[in-house]
Design a protein around this motif. Structure first.
Motif, PDB file in Angstrom:
ATOM      1  N   ARG A  29      38.267  19.101  87.594  1.00 39.58           N
ATOM      2  CA  ARG A  29      37.154  19.773  87.042  1.00 39.58           C
ATOM      3  C   ARG A  29      37.120  21.366  87.374  1.00 39.58           C
ATOM      4  N   ILE A  30      36.930  22.119  86.402  1.00 41.28           N
ATOM      5  CA  ILE A  30      36.524  23.486  86.692  1.00 41.28           C
ATOM      6  C   ILE A  30      35.455  23.856  86.138  1.00 41.28           C
ATOM      7  N   ASP A  31      34.494  24.486  86.998  1.00 40.63           N
ATOM      8  CA  ASP A  31      33.086  24.996  86.677  1.00 40.63           C
ATOM      9  C   ASP A  31      33.365  26.256  85.806  1.00 40.63           C
ATOM     10  N   ASP A  32      32.513  26.446  84.868  1.00 42.90           N
ATOM     11  CA  ASP A  32      32.804  27.582  84.016  1.00 42.90           C
ATOM     12  C   ASP A  32      34.074  28.242  83.591  1.00 42.90           C
ATOM     13  N   PRO A  33      34.934  27.210  83.111  1.00 41.00           N
ATOM     14  CA  PRO A  33      36.476  27.743  82.970  1.00 41.00           C
ATOM     15  C   PRO A  33      36.646  28.989  82.100  1.00 41.00           C
ATOM     16  N   SER A  34      37.520  29.611  82.407  1.00 43.67           N
ATOM     17  CA  SER A  34      38.013  30.968  81.688  1.00 43.67           C
ATOM     18  C   SER A  34      38.975  30.231  80.738  1.00 43.67           C
ATOM     19  N   GLU A  35      39.633  31.292  79.903  1.00 43.05           N
ATOM     20  CA  GLU A  35      40.326  30.697  78.852  1.00 43.05           C
ATOM     21  C   GLU A  35      41.853  30.549  79.676  1.00 43.05           C
ATOM     22  N   ASP A  36      42.180  31.217  80.775  1.00 44.31           N
ATOM     23  CA  ASP A  36      43.529  30.757  81.411  1.00 44.31           C
ATOM     24  C   ASP A  36      43.064  29.325  82.185  1.00 44.31           C
ATOM     25  N   ALA A  37      41.993  29.142  82.604  1.00 43.40           N
ATOM     26  CA  ALA A  37      41.784  27.718  83.165  1.00 43.40           C
ATOM     27  C   ALA A  37      41.532  26.799  82.150  1.00 43.40           C
ATOM     28  N   LEU A  38      41.217  26.815  80.944  1.00 44.26           N
ATOM     29  CA  LEU A  38      41.530  26.047  79.899  1.00 44.26           C
ATOM     30  C   LEU A  38      42.875  25.693  79.502  1.00 44.26           C
ATOM     31  N   PHE A  39      43.525  26.922  79.341  1.00 37.11           N
ATOM     32  CA  PHE A  39      45.090  26.682  79.252  1.00 37.11           C
ATOM     33  C   PHE A  39      45.599  25.830  80.153  1.00 37.11           C
ATOM     34  N   MET A  40      45.468  25.869  81.366  1.00 34.44           N
ATOM     35  CA  MET A  40      46.024  25.281  82.599  1.00 34.44           C
ATOM     36  C   MET A  40      45.621  23.847  82.489  1.00 34.44           C
ATOM     37  N   MET A  41      44.418  23.594  82.173  1.00 31.53           N
ATOM     38  CA  MET A  41      44.022  22.037  82.060  1.00 31.53           C
ATOM     39  C   MET A  41      44.875  21.310  80.729  1.00 31.53           C
ATOM     40  N   ILE A  42      44.709  22.096  79.871  1.00 31.41           N
ATOM     41  CA  ILE A  42      45.367  21.480  78.596  1.00 31.41           C
ATOM     42  C   ILE A  42      46.664  21.314  78.670  1.00 31.41           C
ATOM     43  N   SER A  43      47.566  22.304  79.460  1.00 29.36           N
ATOM     44  CA  SER A  43      49.072  22.112  79.559  1.00 29.36           C
ATOM     45  C   SER A  43      49.254  21.085  80.532  1.00 29.36           C
ATOM     46  N   GLY A  44      48.239  20.521  81.426  1.00 33.34           N
ATOM     47  CA  GLY A  44      48.330  19.520  82.349  1.00 33.34           C
ATOM     48  C   GLY A  44      48.238  17.992  81.407  1.00 33.34           C
ATOM     49  N   LEU A  45      47.774  18.041  80.189  1.00 36.69           N
ATOM     50  CA  LEU A  45      47.454  16.710  79.526  1.00 36.69           C
ATOM     51  C   LEU A  45      48.957  16.131  79.313  1.00 36.69           C
ATOM     52  N   ASN A  46      48.833  14.877  79.154  1.00 41.34           N
ATOM     53  CA  ASN A  46      50.033  13.999  78.797  1.00 41.34           C
ATOM     54  C   ASN A  46      49.568  12.617  78.017  1.00 41.34           C
ATOM     55  N   ASP A  47      50.453  11.686  77.668  1.00 47.27           N
ATOM     56  CA  ASP A  47      50.106  10.875  76.935  1.00 47.27           C
ATOM     57  C   ASP A  47      49.975   9.402  77.568  1.00 47.27           C
ATOM     58  N   THR A  48      49.850   9.588  78.999  1.00 44.17           N
ATOM     59  CA  THR A  48      49.775   8.261  79.779  1.00 44.17           C
ATOM     60  C   THR A  48      48.388   8.209  80.385  1.00 44.17           C
ATOM     61  N   ASP A  49      48.025   9.210  81.412  1.00 45.21           N
ATOM     62  CA  ASP A  49      46.959   9.006  82.353  1.00 45.21           C
ATOM     63  C   ASP A  49      46.047   9.975  82.476  1.00 45.21           C
ATOM     64  N   ASN A  50      46.146  11.328  81.537  1.00 49.08           N
ATOM     65  CA  ASN A  50      45.699  12.428  81.560  1.00 49.08           C
ATOM     66  C   ASN A  50      45.667  12.854  80.163  1.00 49.08           C
ATOM     67  N   THR A  51      44.912  11.933  79.078  1.00 51.26           N
ATOM     68  CA  THR A  51      45.200  12.325  77.651  1.00 51.26           C
ATOM     69  C   THR A  51      43.825  13.316  77.120  1.00 51.26           C
ATOM     70  N   PHE A  52      42.982  13.674  78.047  1.00 50.65           N
ATOM     71  CA  PHE A  52      41.875  14.388  77.225  1.00 50.65           C
ATOM     72  C   PHE A  52      41.324  15.321  78.441  1.00 50.65           C
ATOM     73  N   VAL A  53      40.767  16.532  77.733  1.00 49.92           N
ATOM     74  CA  VAL A  53      39.708  17.407  78.570  1.00 49.92           C
ATOM     75  C   VAL A  53      38.261  17.413  77.713  1.00 49.92           C
ATOM     76  N   VAL A  54      37.134  17.298  78.412  1.00 59.00           N
ATOM     77  CA  VAL A  54      35.940  17.666  78.015  1.00 59.00           C
ATOM     78  C   VAL A  54      35.201  18.765  78.584  1.00 59.00           C
ATOM     79  N   VAL A  55      34.463  19.669  77.819  1.00 61.51           N
ATOM     80  CA  VAL A  55      33.832  20.565  78.080  1.00 61.51           C
ATOM     81  C   VAL A  55      32.586  20.325  77.517  1.00 61.51           C
ATOM     82  N   GLN A  56      31.620  20.656  78.334  1.00 67.22           N
ATOM     83  CA  GLN A  56      30.123  20.593  78.103  1.00 67.22           C
ATOM     84  C   GLN A  56      29.164  21.252  79.075  1.00 67.22           C
ATOM     85  N   PRO A  57      27.694  21.681  78.660  1.00 65.23           N
ATOM     86  CA  PRO A  57      27.063  22.184  79.738  1.00 65.23           C
ATOM     87  C   PRO A  57      26.747  21.096  80.813  1.00 65.23           C
ATOM     88  N   ASP A  58      26.461  21.579  82.068  1.00 69.18           N
ATOM     89  CA  ASP A  58      25.922  20.833  83.114  1.00 69.18           C
ATOM     90  C   ASP A  58      24.450  20.633  83.131  1.00 69.18           C
TER      91      ASP A  58
END
Length: 123
Positions: A29-58
């Motif tokens: 989880r990253i609170d108020d992610p920057s563009e770089d933080a989103l890039f990092m989270m998306i880069s960490g996705l794979n097709d087995t156990d980390n397949t998605f990222v969701v961003v939404q208001p708290d």
């Protein structure tokens, strides 16, 4: 686990996102992610156990959300939904740079209770 800590004007750590949070399937989880933080989270996705990222208001009944999911055939599916604007868009992309930038711009245009509004003066 990726986390972000906000420090207030007095140097004290505060908890929680001011506007929105990004959560991945593996629990990062990253609170108020920057563009770089989103890039990092998306880069960490794979097709087995980390397949998605969701961003939404708290907030309890969030009126908008965005998600990025890994596609089996490669690339990513991006879903943007904003109930206040009657928007629901599904696209695909392969460039993580483009996805992170586009999501950052899209989120900047969302309404956040308590956020100061920006005035634009045209000449």
């Amino acid at each position: 686990m990726l986390t972000a800590t906000r420090v207030d004007d007095e140097g004290k750590a505060t908890m929680g996102a001011q506007y929105y949070g990004a959560d991945s399937e593996n629990g990062d989880r990253i609170d108020d992610p920057s563009e770089d933080a989103l890039f990092m989270m998306i880069s960490g996705l794979n097709d087995t156990d980390n397949t998605f990222v969701v961003v939404q208001p708290d907030e309890d009944d969030a009126v908008w959300c965005a998600s990025v999911a890994v596609l089996n055939e490669g690339g990513y599916e991006i879903v943007r939904r904003d109930n206040t604007r009657n928007e629901h868009e599904v696209t695909t992309a392969t460039s993580i740079n483009d996805i992170a930038r586009d999501l950052t711009l899209w989120m900047a245009a969302r309404d956040f209770p308590g956020r100061r509004t920006r005035r634009v003066i045209a000449f």
